[in-house]
Design a protein around this motif. Structure first.
Motif, short mmCIF file in Angstrom:
data_model
loop_
_atom_site.label_atom_id
_atom_site.label_comp_id
_atom_site.label_asym_id
_atom_site.label_seq_id
_atom_site.Cartn_x
_atom_site.Cartn_y
_atom_site.Cartn_z
N VAL A 1 31.35 143.01 -33.93
CA VAL A 1 30.41 142.85 -32.83
C VAL A 1 31.11 142.17 -31.65
CG1 VAL A 1 28.20 141.89 -32.13
CG2 VAL A 1 28.53 142.66 -34.50
N GLY A 2 31.08 142.84 -30.52
CA GLY A 2 31.74 142.33 -29.33
C GLY A 2 30.86 141.38 -28.54
N ILE A 3 31.22 141.19 -27.29
CA ILE A 3 30.52 140.20 -26.46
C ILE A 3 29.71 140.86 -25.34
CG2 ILE A 3 32.23 138.45 -27.02
CD1 ILE A 3 33.42 138.80 -24.24
N GLU A 4 29.36 142.14 -25.55
CA GLU A 4 28.54 142.85 -24.57
C GLU A 4 27.10 142.31 -24.56
OE1 GLU A 4 31.39 145.99 -26.44
OE2 GLU A 4 30.09 144.36 -27.15
N TYR A 5 26.29 142.83 -23.69
CA TYR A 5 24.87 142.47 -23.61
C TYR A 5 24.19 142.96 -24.89
CZ TYR A 5 20.09 142.26 -21.75
OH TYR A 5 18.76 141.99 -21.55
N ILE A 6 23.46 142.08 -25.56
CA ILE A 6 22.94 142.37 -26.89
C ILE A 6 21.98 143.55 -26.91
CG2 ILE A 6 21.12 140.64 -26.64
CD1 ILE A 6 22.96 141.71 -29.90
N GLU A 7 21.16 143.70 -25.90
CA GLU A 7 20.20 144.80 -25.91
C GLU A 7 20.90 146.15 -25.81
OE1 GLU A 7 17.12 144.46 -26.76
OE2 GLU A 7 17.39 142.27 -26.86
N ASP A 8 22.04 146.20 -25.12
CA ASP A 8 22.81 147.44 -25.07
C ASP A 8 23.36 147.79 -26.45
OD1 ASP A 8 22.36 147.85 -22.38
OD2 ASP A 8 24.20 146.84 -21.75
N ASN B 1 25.75 137.30 -30.83
CA ASN B 1 25.37 138.71 -30.88
C ASN B 1 25.21 139.21 -32.32
OD1 ASN B 1 25.25 139.03 -28.12
ND2 ASN B 1 27.17 140.17 -27.94
N ALA B 2 26.15 138.79 -33.19
CA ALA B 2 26.09 139.25 -34.57
C ALA B 2 24.82 138.79 -35.26
CB ALA B 2 27.32 138.75 -35.33
N LYS B 3 24.44 137.54 -35.06
CA LYS B 3 23.23 137.03 -35.70
C LYS B 3 21.98 137.78 -35.23
CE LYS B 3 24.74 132.44 -37.09
NZ LYS B 3 24.51 130.97 -37.04
#
Length: 370
Positions: free
Chosen positions: A346-353, A256-258
């Motif tokens: 940065v967490g592990i949620e859905y990236i688009e959100d 997600n961070a990248k």
């Protein structure tokens, strides 16, 4: 195969833990006890839970294995762990070379609590390498640093430190042993705030020190027992639970961070993006002043405005007024901790959100700036 040679993904789940011998319980029990019945006076390995607790021992052994260390010593917070290292290994008149971009609480502890007792701290940019004078007794690194995410050459600094007989301590909280194992690179001591990624669920305050040096371990255990800043067994159990998914979580944090780094670099209202190339932490500088930056961090909904980091949920904060408020403004400015600097865990949620949430904050907080 030697158990210590197993892959870190396997060690995160199994290291330091065997089925409980009486019941066969697979999960390490919470030994919620202060004392232990002894079959004979002073001839029993368990005597008092400030000194030893089976749940804490399992946690200490697990984290030590992840860091390729022989010994782990757990404390009630990351700051208690840092304090124990200074208290155990230094004395008045000793000098510490420390990275200049460290957590504000570390800076405060060193300059406000330990400096008055005669320990000298010199702060330098260790990402540019170090030159060590013979009077240095300890080198203290955060790599990546907090909040500018600069990295240092651990192996080279370890070589230089050992040439003069100094101890190298690395705070590995941001990288975790998934991405970096400082003891393998030559460090003498590794420190973690287990509150962060190792636990990973924002429900525990905890710290740990790991080493391969039996003398350092003995000194740390003395402080752990005599000062008593120990973890309770329930907190130990929670961190053990969190560790079992560390490798899976870190993979998603980094993915997600990248993606967010690439997205932020193209955003017209972002002046600069800071990312070490791995892990789940990002810092970026808004093209805005402190008031606009404050509006920005208050406008997010998926990212929670909060201190700390490393949980499964995404967090956002403003270092100038939050985690690094204890660092004098003139020093923050000289380091590059601008008023517009934003730090993301940065967490592990859905990236688009996550992208949509930040874009909404840009629109709400910086529309007048654009």
């Amino acid at each position: 195969m030697n158990k210590k040679d197993r892959h870190i993904d396997t060690l995160a789940i199994h290291a330091g833990q065997e089925p409980e011998p009486i019941t066969g319980a697979v999960m390490t029990p919470v030994f919620q006890t202060s004392t232990y019945a002894q079959p004979h006076p002073a001839e029993w390995p368990w005597e008092y839970s400030r000194t030893h607790n089976p749940t804490r021992t399992a946690l200490q052994d697990c984290v030590a294995a992840l860091e390729k260390g022989a010994f782990g010593v757990a404390f009630s917070s990351g700051m208690a762990a840092i304090d124990a290292v200074i208290r155990s290994l230094l004395k008045p008149g000793d000098k510490v070379l420390c990275g200049d971009d460290v957590y504000g609480g570390t800076y405060r502890l060193f300059t406000k609590s330990w400096a008055p007792f005669g320990i000298e701290f010199e702060f330098v940019d260790t990402s540019k390498g170090v030159e060590l004078s013979s009077d240095i007794k300890m080198v203290w690194l955060e790599t990546p640093t907090n909040p500018l995410l600069k990295t240092s050459d651990i192996a080279e600094i370890a070589r230089k430190a050992h040439e003069i007989g100094a101890i190298l301590v690395v705070d590995n909280t941001f990288a975790t042993p998934i991405f970096q194992q400082p003891l393998v690179l030559g460090a003498d001591v590794v420190v973690h705030s287990m509150t962060k990624y190792l636990n990973g669920h924002s429900d525990v305050i905890a710290g740990i020190v790991v080493t391969n040096d039996s003398s350092i371990h003995e000194q740390l255990c003395f402080i752990q027992n005599s000062a008593g800043a120990v973890m309770g067994p329930w907190d130990c159990f929670l961190v053990l639970r969190g560790l079992k998914t560390l490798h899976v979580r870190m993979e998603r944090h980094q993915k997600n961070a990248k993606e967010l780094v690439s997205w932020l670099k193209e955003h017209k209202q972002v002046r600069r993006v800071l990312y070490p190339g791995f892990g789940g932490m990002i810092s970026f500088v808004l093209d805005a002043d402190l008031d606009a930056a404050t509006r920005f961090v208050k406008a997010t909904e998926v990212f929670t405005l909060a201190e700390s980091l490393g949980g499964v949920e995404s967090l956002i904060e403003l270092p100038a007024t939050m985690t690094h408020a204890s660092v004098p403004k003139e020093i923050r400015t000289s380091l590059g901790i601008d008023d517009g600097l934003i730090r993301l865990s940065v967490g592990i949620e859905y990236i688009e959100d996550l992208k949509d949430d930040l874009q909404s904050a840009f629109a709400q907080a910086l529309s007048s700036v654009s």
